[in-house]
Scaffold this active site. Structure first.
Site, mmCIF file in Angstrom:
data_model
loop_
_atom_site.group_PDB
_atom_site.id
_atom_site.type_symbol
_atom_site.label_atom_id
_atom_site.label_comp_id
_atom_site.label_asym_id
_atom_site.label_seq_id
_atom_site.Cartn_x
_atom_site.Cartn_y
_atom_site.Cartn_z
ATOM 1 C CG HIS A 1 38.442 36.187 50.137
ATOM 2 N ND1 HIS A 1 37.930 36.168 50.490
ATOM 3 C CD2 HIS A 1 39.109 35.386 48.578
ATOM 4 C CE1 HIS A 1 36.850 36.358 49.107
ATOM 5 N NE2 HIS A 1 37.658 36.520 48.169
ATOM 6 C CD GLU B 1 41.933 41.682 45.340
ATOM 7 O OE1 GLU B 1 42.917 42.188 44.702
ATOM 8 O OE2 GLU B 1 40.607 41.900 45.223
ATOM 9 C CD GLN C 1 32.491 36.059 41.828
ATOM 10 O OE1 GLN C 1 32.333 37.263 42.856
ATOM 11 N NE2 GLN C 1 34.025 35.278 42.063
ATOM 12 C CE LYS D 1 35.786 38.731 41.608
ATOM 13 N NZ LYS D 1 36.508 38.781 42.632
ATOM 14 C CB THR E 1 39.786 38.693 48.913
ATOM 15 O OG1 THR E 1 39.067 39.979 48.239
ATOM 16 C CG2 THR E 1 39.114 39.389 50.280
ATOM 17 C CD GLU F 1 35.810 36.203 53.415
ATOM 18 O OE1 GLU F 1 37.177 35.891 53.976
ATOM 19 O OE2 GLU F 1 36.368 37.334 52.743
#
Length: 424
Positions: free
Chosen positions: A131, A198, A237, A250, A357, A371
């Site tokens: 990641h 996660e 972010q 987050k 992640t 991703e």
């Protein structure tokens, strides 16, 4: 963690539907907190599609369990937890106990599951190296990993107050973002809402302020594991993370699965930590333990699924976004626990750690839409004909995990799911 009679693959339970259950056969026995209607919150153990009220049978157990959280259970010494597990295994597998326990068995579908613990602090790490590489390539193609990544477990302190159990919807967050077509930032709902696949780690016994946790002792400070989705507003972010890292992107919502999978249940699924690539630095001595390298990884396969409102209306099955092993962690759980306390930070029972992640090196194992869609440039096409680069209102993310090993009964983590609601 030793393997004992509670892991016997031939062990069966008198609870209907428990034998061969994909998540909660009698070999698992995870803990959680439940309530019936508006009743009090009580500790329970999952068995099949049911649960056993542990407060109601406290007199039969070697430790006393009551109250609305599992913090006291987390704080117990591992040997006391092993004694509890052994007794529960006996109670739920020996037919003669059926009459006494059956009145305290409830279908999980008929109860509400809550957060298993009062969370004092929540820290999210960044140990999924694939990641980190995939995200880094989008911003620094020639140097995706920062120089410290292979020397120190990277993490940040999240917000414990916004951790919620599976099933609680996620309200699309508002915040500052800087669209490329504007000269100044705007305050608006996130347009690049993402999930993160996660594992969560529940801290058991803590350490005193100023005292470190030696890595050889770190496993004794872990009370259990869960699935964790640290929802991320990628547009917030990108605008805010420099120079101090994640903040409002987050802290608006983190989802966890409600059942705590114990280290004892996972003993048969311990595997060797994958060797570091040739040329990578050896961790500093405080982060290195041969026993941890030999058995500090977990034989757990992680899955992420997406379903949209349209897919549900059409009766379509969820679309699998990713699948991959939890061993794609550059640092072990023991290493992140030890590093967290290495400066004297005191960890406490019920503290929650996220691994960050966990992605695989191939596309079918990417653990986030950032991703999968290459930062939004390559949308995925769903069975309904819809496309997604990031999450839209009405979308639901479902995380699952299974631990398996030859010669043992597989166990699961249950589900961690949540649906996206419009911004308020």
């Amino acid at each position: 963690m030793s393997i004992d009679a509670t892991h016997d693959p031939a062990l069966t339970s008198w609870v209907p539907g428990a034998d061969g259950h994909p998540d909660f056969p009698v070999q698992n026995l995870p803990y959680g907190i439940f309530s019936i209607g508006n009743g009090e919150r009580r500790p329970a153990v999952a068995i099949g599609d049911s649960l056993l009220d542990l407060q109601a049978i406290s007199g039969l157990l070697p430790v006393e369990l009551h109250g609305p959280t599992l913090n006291a259970l987390f704080a117990m010494a591992p040997e006391r937890r092993r004694a509890l597990r052994a007794k529960l295994s006996e109670l739920l597998s020996v037919e003669s106990h059926r009459a006494a326990l059956a009145p305290h068995i409830h279908a999980q579908a008929d109860v509400t599951l809550h957060l298993p613990a009062t969370i004092g602090d929540y820290t999210d790490f960044y140990v999924g190296i694939h990641h980190a590489m995939n995200i880094g390539k989008q911003f620094r193609p020639d140097s995706p990993l920062l120089p410290n990544y292979k020397h120190v477990p990277i993490g940040y302190h999240g917000r414990a107050s916004s951790v919620r159990p599976s099933g609680v919807p996620v309200v699309r967050p508002k915040g500052q973002r800087k669209p490329p077509e504007t000269e100044t930032p705007v305050y608006a709902p996130s347009a690049r809402l993402d999930y993160e696949l996660e594992l969560g780690v529940w801290i058991g016994r803590g350490n005193d302020l100023g005292e470190a946790i030696p890595i050889a002792e770190a496993p004794g400070h872990i009370a259990g594991f869960c699935l964790l989705n640290d929802w991320s507003a990628r547009d917030f972010q990108a605008w805010e993370y420099q120079p101090l890292g994640p903040f409002l992107a987050k802290n608006f919502h983190t989802s966890v699965s409600p059942w705590v999978i114990t280290p004892e249940a996972l003993a048969p699924f311990r595997t060797a930590q994958p060797p570091r690539p040739e040329g990578d630095p050896r961790p500093l001595p405080y982060l290195w333990d041969e026993a941890d390298q030999a058995s500090g990884a977990l034989g757990v396969e992680l899955h992420a699924y997406l379903t949209t409102a349209q897919m549900r209306a059409q009766g379509l099955a969820p679309h699998r976004l990713s699948r991959g092993p939890a061993s794609n962690m550059y640092w072990t759980v023991a290493q992140i626990v030890t590093h967290h306390a290495s400066n004297g930070c005191d960890l406490r029972p019920g503290d929650l750690l996220g691994t960050g992640t966990i992605s695989a090196p191939s596309e079918d194992g990417f653990g986030s839409l950032m991703e999968i869609s290459r930062g939004g440039t390559q949308p995925i096409r769903l069975e309904s004909g819809e496309e997604r680069s990031f999450l839209q209102d009405g979308d639901e993310i479902i995380l699952r995990a299974t631990a398996s090993a030859p010669g043992f009964a597989s166990i699961g983590f249950g589900e961690c799911r949540a649906t996206i609601l419009p911004a308020r």
